[in-house]
Design a protein around this motif. Structure first.
Motif, short mmCIF file in Angstrom:
data_model
loop_
_atom_site.label_atom_id
_atom_site.label_comp_id
_atom_site.label_asym_id
_atom_site.label_seq_id
_atom_site.Cartn_x
_atom_site.Cartn_y
_atom_site.Cartn_z
N ASP A 10 2.50 8.51 0.41
CA ASP A 10 3.26 8.87 1.55
C ASP A 10 1.89 10.01 2.58
O ASP A 10 2.38 9.88 3.58
N GLU A 13 0.32 -0.26 4.49
CA GLU A 13 0.92 -0.81 5.74
C GLU A 13 1.60 -1.92 5.73
O GLU A 13 2.64 -2.16 6.27
N LYS A 47 4.35 -2.18 3.37
CA LYS A 47 5.45 -1.34 4.01
C LYS A 47 6.28 -1.93 5.02
O LYS A 47 7.41 -2.02 4.95
N TRP A 80 10.18 4.40 8.36
CA TRP A 80 10.71 4.85 7.03
C TRP A 80 11.25 6.23 7.21
O TRP A 80 12.19 6.52 6.60
N VAL A 125 13.72 2.87 -0.83
CA VAL A 125 12.67 2.12 -1.38
C VAL A 125 12.49 2.17 -2.72
O VAL A 125 12.33 3.25 -3.28
N TYR A 163 10.08 1.55 -5.78
CA TYR A 163 8.62 1.36 -6.27
C TYR A 163 8.61 0.91 -7.70
O TYR A 163 9.29 1.47 -8.51
#
Length: 215
Positions: A127, A152, A155, A162, A197, A199
């Motif tokens: 982040d 990116e 994402k 986000w 999200v 992970y």
């Protein structure tokens, strides 16, 4: 064809055990060498003795049925045993490459608290865009993908915006063993202002980052 080649070719066609074949080979070589010592040419001696098949057939006619059966059985075993071994090795290799999961910490290689802390730290570094720090604690294979462009790209299918990170959710983790290597694999859902999200993060035995997947 030399005398040795001639005798070996005959022996291959004789249906008897190894010891008997050695005895026959020695007998044939002795006969051939004796005639050569008396002045005959090797090729003449072999021509007069007959073809490989003829001599082998004459020996086979005098071999008992029990000896022939034992020979056939041993010959079959020489084929079957390597096939069975190859099959067993194939099964073992298949078992070896298939990932197997275990409870985290059961083997003693990983500690659940350490893995959870590493996962949260990885998310925080992602982040913050601290890719150099991530690369320092990652295996060589994924270092080229720990950069702004690659992250990116990972994402964007989720959302283009986000927002700020709000909180970490529950963590699920297992120990994965594949091809003799051990990994800690964990999933954590992180809430951001505009999206949630999940992970999936992987670490090797040295707790180096070994994989990132986001969905």
């Amino acid at each position: 064809m030399t005398a040795n080649q001639y005798v070996n070719a005959i022996a291959k066609k004789i249906k008897c055990n190894g010891d008997k074949k050695k005895e026959i080979k020695q007998q044939l070589l002795t006969d051939i060498n004796m005639r050569i010592d008396q002045g005959e040419k090797p090729e003449d001696v072999m021509a007069q003795m007959g073809s490989v098949k003829e001599i082998a057939d004459s020996f086979n006619e005098n071999i008992s049925d029990s000896e022939k059966k034992r020979y056939s059985r041993n010959k079959a075993l020489k084929i079957v045993i390597p096939c069975v071994l190859a099959f067993v090795l194939l099964l073992y290799f298949g078992y070896w490459i298939i990932p197997k999961s275990y409870d985290i910490g059961k083997s003693g290689y990983f500690n659940a608290a350490d893995v959870e802390a590493a996962m949260k730290e990885t998310v925080e570094l992602l982040d913050a865009g601290e890719y150099e720090t991530l690369q320092e604690n990652a295996i060589a294979q994924i270092k080229p993908f720990l950069n702004d462009e690659a992250i990116e790209k990972g994402k964007s299918p989720i959302s283009d915006d986000w927002g700020e990170r709000e909180k970490f959710g529950a963590v699920y983790m297992v120990e994965l063993v594949q091809c003799g290597s051990r990994f800690a694999v964990g999933e954590i859902t992180v809430s951001y202002e505009n999206v949630a999200v999940t992970y999936r993060l992987t670490y090797d035995k040295e707790m180096r980052l070994a994989g990132i997947y986001m969905r």
